[in-house]
Design a protein around this motif. Sequence first.
Motif, PDB file in Angstrom:
ATOM      1  N   HIS A   1       0.812  -1.204   0.000  1.00  0.00           N
ATOM      2  CA  HIS A   1       0.000   0.000   0.000  1.00  0.00           C
ATOM      3  C   HIS A   1       0.861   1.277   0.000  1.00  0.00           C
ATOM      4  O   HIS A   1       0.442   2.320  -0.497  1.00  0.00           O
ATOM      5  N   ASP A   2       2.064   1.181   0.554  1.00  0.00           N
ATOM      6  CA  ASP A   2       2.951   2.350   0.649  1.00  0.00           C
ATOM      7  C   ASP A   2       3.776   2.584  -0.616  1.00  0.00           C
ATOM      8  O   ASP A   2       4.495   3.585  -0.701  1.00  0.00           O
ATOM      9  N   MET A   3       3.719   1.662  -1.576  1.00  0.00           N
ATOM     10  CA  MET A   3       4.567   1.771  -2.759  1.00  0.00           C
ATOM     11  C   MET A   3       3.922   2.704  -3.785  1.00  0.00           C
ATOM     12  O   MET A   3       2.796   2.486  -4.215  1.00  0.00           O
ATOM     13  N   HIS A   4       4.651   3.725  -4.180  1.00  0.00           N
ATOM     14  CA  HIS A   4       4.124   4.676  -5.154  1.00  0.00           C
ATOM     15  C   HIS A   4       4.416   4.266  -6.585  1.00  0.00           C
ATOM     16  O   HIS A   4       3.895   4.859  -7.535  1.00  0.00           O
ATOM     17  N   ILE A   5       5.285   3.282  -6.721  1.00  0.00           N
ATOM     18  CA  ILE A   5       5.751   2.907  -8.051  1.00  0.00           C
ATOM     19  C   ILE A   5       6.282   1.477  -7.944  1.00  0.00           C
ATOM     20  O   ILE A   5       6.770   1.077  -6.887  1.00  0.00           O
ATOM     21  N   ALA A   6       6.172   0.707  -9.023  1.00  0.00           N
ATOM     22  CA  ALA A   6       6.658  -0.681  -9.005  1.00  0.00           C
ATOM     23  C   ALA A   6       7.255  -1.038 -10.365  1.00  0.00           C
ATOM     24  O   ALA A   6       6.775  -0.565 -11.401  1.00  0.00           O
ATOM     25  N   GLN A   7       8.311  -1.840 -10.324  1.00  0.00           N
ATOM     26  CA  GLN A   7       8.985  -2.262 -11.556  1.00  0.00           C
ATOM     27  C   GLN A   7       9.237  -3.758 -11.489  1.00  0.00           C
ATOM     28  O   GLN A   7       9.569  -4.287 -10.428  1.00  0.00           O
ATOM     29  N   SER A   8       9.100  -4.425 -12.629  1.00  0.00           N
ATOM     30  CA  SER A   8       9.427  -5.857 -12.679  1.00  0.00           C
ATOM     31  C   SER A   8      10.171  -6.170 -13.956  1.00  0.00           C
ATOM     32  O   SER A   8       9.899  -5.582 -15.003  1.00  0.00           O
ATOM     33  N   SER A   9      11.089  -7.125 -13.879  1.00  0.00           N
ATOM     34  CA  SER A   9      11.754  -7.598 -15.092  1.00  0.00           C
ATOM     35  C   SER A   9      11.143  -8.912 -15.560  1.00  0.00           C
ATOM     36  O   SER A   9      11.799  -9.700 -16.239  1.00  0.00           O
ATOM     37  N   ALA A  10       9.889  -9.173 -15.210  1.00  0.00           N
ATOM     38  CA  ALA A  10       9.201 -10.358 -15.731  1.00  0.00           C
ATOM     39  C   ALA A  10       9.079 -10.238 -17.248  1.00  0.00           C
ATOM     40  O   ALA A  10       8.681  -9.187 -17.749  1.00  0.00           O
ATOM     41  N   PRO A  11       9.422 -11.308 -17.973  1.00  0.00           N
ATOM     42  CA  PRO A  11       9.582 -11.173 -19.418  1.00  0.00           C
ATOM     43  C   PRO A  11       8.346 -11.479 -20.267  1.00  0.00           C
ATOM     44  O   PRO A  11       8.445 -11.504 -21.489  1.00  0.00           O
ATOM     45  N   PHE A  12       7.211 -11.732 -19.646  1.00  0.00           N
ATOM     46  CA  PHE A  12       5.993 -11.993 -20.419  1.00  0.00           C
ATOM     47  C   PHE A  12       4.811 -11.325 -19.722  1.00  0.00           C
ATOM     48  O   PHE A  12       4.852 -11.088 -18.512  1.00  0.00           O
ATOM     49  N   SER A  13       3.754 -11.071 -20.478  1.00  0.00           N
ATOM     50  CA  SER A  13       2.611 -10.347 -19.923  1.00  0.00           C
ATOM     51  C   SER A  13       2.038 -11.086 -18.705  1.00  0.00           C
ATOM     52  O   SER A  13       1.882 -10.493 -17.630  1.00  0.00           O
ATOM     53  N   PHE A  14       1.729 -12.379 -18.864  1.00  0.00           N
ATOM     54  CA  PHE A  14       1.124 -13.133 -17.754  1.00  0.00           C
ATOM     55  C   PHE A  14       2.028 -13.128 -16.526  1.00  0.00           C
ATOM     56  O   PHE A  14       1.559 -13.085 -15.384  1.00  0.00           O
ATOM     57  N   ALA A  15       3.348 -13.190 -16.756  1.00  0.00           N
ATOM     58  CA  ALA A  15       4.294 -13.265 -15.640  1.00  0.00           C
ATOM     59  C   ALA A  15       4.255 -11.977 -14.818  1.00  0.00           C
ATOM     60  O   ALA A  15       4.403 -12.003 -13.593  1.00  0.00           O
ATOM     61  N   ASN A  16       4.037 -10.864 -15.469  1.00  0.00           N
ATOM     62  CA  ASN A  16       3.902  -9.600 -14.740  1.00  0.00           C
ATOM     63  C   ASN A  16       2.671  -9.635 -13.837  1.00  0.00           C
ATOM     64  O   ASN A  16       2.688  -9.081 -12.738  1.00  0.00           O
ATOM     65  N   LEU A  17       1.616 -10.308 -14.286  1.00  0.00           N
ATOM     66  CA  LEU A  17       0.420 -10.426 -13.443  1.00  0.00           C
ATOM     67  C   LEU A  17       0.725 -11.270 -12.205  1.00  0.00           C
ATOM     68  O   LEU A  17       0.327 -10.926 -11.084  1.00  0.00           O
ATOM     69  N   MET A  18       1.437 -12.387 -12.414  1.00  0.00           N
ATOM     70  CA  MET A  18       1.815 -13.230 -11.274  1.00  0.00           C
ATOM     71  C   MET A  18       2.638 -12.430 -10.268  1.00  0.00           C
ATOM     72  O   MET A  18       2.455 -12.547  -9.056  1.00  0.00           O
ATOM     73  N   ILE A  19       3.547 -11.601 -10.785  1.00  0.00           N
ATOM     74  CA  ILE A  19       4.432 -10.838  -9.914  1.00  0.00           C
ATOM     75  C   ILE A  19       3.647  -9.759  -9.158  1.00  0.00           C
ATOM     76  O   ILE A  19       3.860  -9.533  -7.959  1.00  0.00           O
ATOM     77  N   LEU A  20       2.715  -9.097  -9.845  1.00  0.00           N
ATOM     78  CA  LEU A  20       1.887  -8.086  -9.165  1.00  0.00           C
ATOM     79  C   LEU A  20       1.138  -8.719  -7.987  1.00  0.00           C
ATOM     80  O   LEU A  20       1.024  -8.118  -6.913  1.00  0.00           O
ATOM     81  N   GLU A  21       0.648  -9.937  -8.191  1.00  0.00           N
ATOM     82  CA  GLU A  21      -0.033 -10.648  -7.107  1.00  0.00           C
ATOM     83  C   GLU A  21       0.926 -10.895  -5.947  1.00  0.00           C
ATOM     84  O   GLU A  21       0.613 -10.625  -4.780  1.00  0.00           O
ATOM     85  N   GLU A  22       2.103 -11.390  -6.273  1.00  0.00           N
ATOM     86  CA  GLU A  22       3.027 -11.804  -5.217  1.00  0.00           C
ATOM     87  C   GLU A  22       3.694 -10.622  -4.527  1.00  0.00           C
ATOM     88  O   GLU A  22       4.164 -10.751  -3.396  1.00  0.00           O
ATOM     89  N   LEU A  23       3.727  -9.475  -5.196  1.00  0.00           N
ATOM     90  CA  LEU A  23       4.223  -8.264  -4.531  1.00  0.00           C
ATOM     91  C   LEU A  23       3.157  -7.668  -3.623  1.00  0.00           C
ATOM     92  O   LEU A  23       3.414  -6.704  -2.907  1.00  0.00           O
ATOM     93  N   GLY A  24       1.950  -8.219  -3.693  1.00  0.00           N
ATOM     94  CA  GLY A  24       0.905  -7.800  -2.763  1.00  0.00           C
ATOM     95  C   GLY A  24      -0.040  -6.739  -3.283  1.00  0.00           C
ATOM     96  O   GLY A  24      -0.806  -6.163  -2.506  1.00  0.00           O
ATOM     97  N   PHE A  25      -0.014  -6.471  -4.590  1.00  0.00           N
ATOM     98  CA  PHE A  25      -0.885  -5.421  -5.133  1.00  0.00           C
ATOM     99  C   PHE A  25      -2.304  -5.923  -5.397  1.00  0.00           C
ATOM    100  O   PHE A  25      -3.214  -5.132  -5.602  1.00  0.00           O
ATOM    101  N   CYS A  26      -2.487  -7.244  -5.416  1.00  0.00           N
ATOM    102  CA  CYS A  26      -3.823  -7.832  -5.547  1.00  0.00           C
ATOM    103  C   CYS A  26      -3.726  -9.278  -5.062  1.00  0.00           C
ATOM    104  O   CYS A  26      -2.627  -9.813  -4.952  1.00  0.00           O
ATOM    105  N   PRO A  27      -4.864  -9.916  -4.769  1.00  0.00           N
ATOM    106  CA  PRO A  27      -4.813 -11.285  -4.266  1.00  0.00           C
ATOM    107  C   PRO A  27      -4.347 -12.282  -5.330  1.00  0.00           C
ATOM    108  O   PRO A  27      -4.409 -11.993  -6.529  1.00  0.00           O
ATOM    109  N   PHE A  28      -3.926 -13.460  -4.882  1.00  0.00           N
ATOM    110  CA  PHE A  28      -3.499 -14.519  -5.794  1.00  0.00           C
ATOM    111  C   PHE A  28      -4.598 -14.841  -6.807  1.00  0.00           C
ATOM    112  O   PHE A  28      -5.765 -14.983  -6.443  1.00  0.00           O
TER     113      PHE A  28
END
Lengths: 153, 409
Positions: B298-325
Motif C-alpha cells: 500500500h505504501d509503494m508509489h511505483i513498481a517495476q518488474s523484469s518479468a519477461p511476459f505479460s502473464f508473468a507480470n500479473l503473477m508478480i503483481l499478485e506476489e508483490l501484494g498489489f492484488c490477491p493470488f
Amino acid sequence: MSFAPQKVDWSRGVPLRAGDWFIGLYQPSPETVGFWDAVQHGELVLKYCPACDKCFHPKRIVCTDCGSADLAWRTASGRGHVYSYSEVHRAPSGDFAGSTPYTVGIVALEEGVHLFTRLIAEPEPIAIDAPVTVDFRVLELGQLLPVFVVGAA
Amino acid sequence: MATTTIGSATAIVGMGRALGQRDDPDGPKTPLQLGAIAARRAMAAAGITRAEVGALFTGRTPQSYMVLQYNQALLNELKIGPTFNTEVTAHGGGALGTLQLAALALHAGVIDYALCVTNEASGLWMDQVGSNAAWEGDLQFEAPYGPSTPSIYAQFACRYMHETGTTPEMCAHVSVENRHWALQHPYAAMRHKGPITIEDVLASRMIASPLRMLDCAVWYPGGIATAIVLTRADIARGGRHAEATWLAGFGQCSTHEWVGERMGSWGFAPLEDGPNLVRTGTALAAKQAYAMSGLSAHDMHIAQSSAPFSFANLMILEELGFCPFGEGGRFAADGGIAFDGGLPFNTMGGYLSFGQVAQGLYNLQEVVDQIHGRAEGRQVPGVEAGIVHGHGGPMACHSVVILTREPTR
Ligand SMILES: [Zn+2]
C-alpha cells in the motif's frame, strides 16, 4: 557437431575443451547415462530410492526425502497425463523450423514424476489432464527420445 | 522469520549508466566497455576514488562477454582493489542480488563503499533468440525437444490461466500499459512502434501458445550498463554525498533451475504445499523486504518488474501484494496498472517495451530517478517509495528491493 547423446565415458572418452563446456552438458553424464541407455532399448526409466520406495526425475543424484545417494533405475509405466503444454510456432533454431507447429509440454507420470517432453496429438487433441503414453521417436536433432502420445494405451 | 536491523542501514549515493547503440559514431561497445564507463560515472557521482571501493559485485557474466569471473575483468579495468568481490548469480535475479550482498557487507562494517555493476550488449553482438533458447532449458532433458524460450514460460502461463481463469485479454493489458510508458522514454526499444491496443496484442502472431508476439519481452537492440555505489547510513548522512536513496528492504528466493524439474521442487517455502507452476519465490522475497522496511504494498508509489511476459507480470503483481493470488488479470483489466490513474508499473516500459537487457537493473535506476524527480517526461509526482522485482529465468529466481526517499528505520 551433433547434440545427440553418445555412449560417452564422461570427460575421458570425449575430452572436453574449455570452449566446449556447454556442449558437454548435452551428453549423458554419469548420473544420467542409465536413462539414455534405456531409451536406446525403448524403455523409460526413473531414478528410484529403495529405502523410501519413491521415484524421482532421472537427473536426481540424492533422494529428496532421506538424502541417500544409493538411487537405482526403475522402469516406469510410461503412462500419465498432460500437466501443461505449449504449441511452438516460432522455432528456437533452424533445426526445428521445419517442424512447426509442434507441442512441448510437461507430463505427470503415474509414478509422481514430471518430465518435460514432446507431445504428439494423435489420436486425441492435447489438453490439460489428457492421458498420455510414452513412445520413442527420432526428433529433429537425429536423437532417439521419449515422447508422449495423447490417448490411453 | 529471522529478525534483522538491516532495513535502511544502507543507501545508494551514486549511480552511473552507459548506453550503447549500433549507430554510435565510434562503433558498438562491449559490455566491459559499457560497464567500465558506467562504473566510473557512478564513482564520480558518489565522489569516491578508486581506492575507496571496498567491494565489487557484478551480476551474471554478460552473455556477450563470456569469461569466467567477469568481476575480475571489470576490477582489472577499473584498477580497484576491493577486499570483497564476486559475481552474484541467481540467474537474472542476481542483478538486484548485488545490492543485497553490498548491504550485508556494509551493515557488517567490513567495507565503507560497495560498487555494483551489471552490463550487457547482446543486442549488438549476438543472435539473442537462438542463444537464449539454448540457455533457458536443461540441455539433456529439455533442449532436444525444441523448446523456444517463450514455450518454456508458456508452461507456467498455460497452468496459470487454467487455474485462475486469467484470459489472454487480461494479460494483454500488461502489454498495452507497458507500451504506453515506453512511449515516454527516449531509449525504449519499442518507442518508435507507437501505441498498441488490446486487439493488437490478441491479433499478433502466435509465438508459443498461449503467448503471442506482443505478450513477449523484446530483446534490447543495444547495450546497457548500470552501476550503483552504496554506503552505510552513517556515511550517507555525513554530508559528503549530494544524494541518498535508502535501501529500506530487500529479499530473495529461488526455487528451481529448469522448468522440467520445477515440479519436483517443493517441501520448502514458498512451495510448502506441493509442486505447482503458479507460485514463485517473489511472495517470500517481498515478505522479507516489506518486513525489513516496515512498509507494505500500500505504501509503494511505483513498481517495476523484469518479468519477461505479460502473464508473468500479473503473477508478480499478485506476489508483490498489489492484488490477491489469481486476481492479477482482473486487477489489470480493471485499470489497476493503467497509465492514467493506476499503479505506475514498469515506468520505462518493462521488458515488453523498454526491452530485456542487463538483467533489468535499469528498473532500479528508474526508481532512484523517480524518487529524486529526474524521470524526464514520465515523472510520477511525489514518489517516496518504490519496489523493484528482479527475475531470473525461467520463473526460478526472484529478488525484491524497496527504495525510499527517507530512511524508514
Ligand atoms: Zn530416500
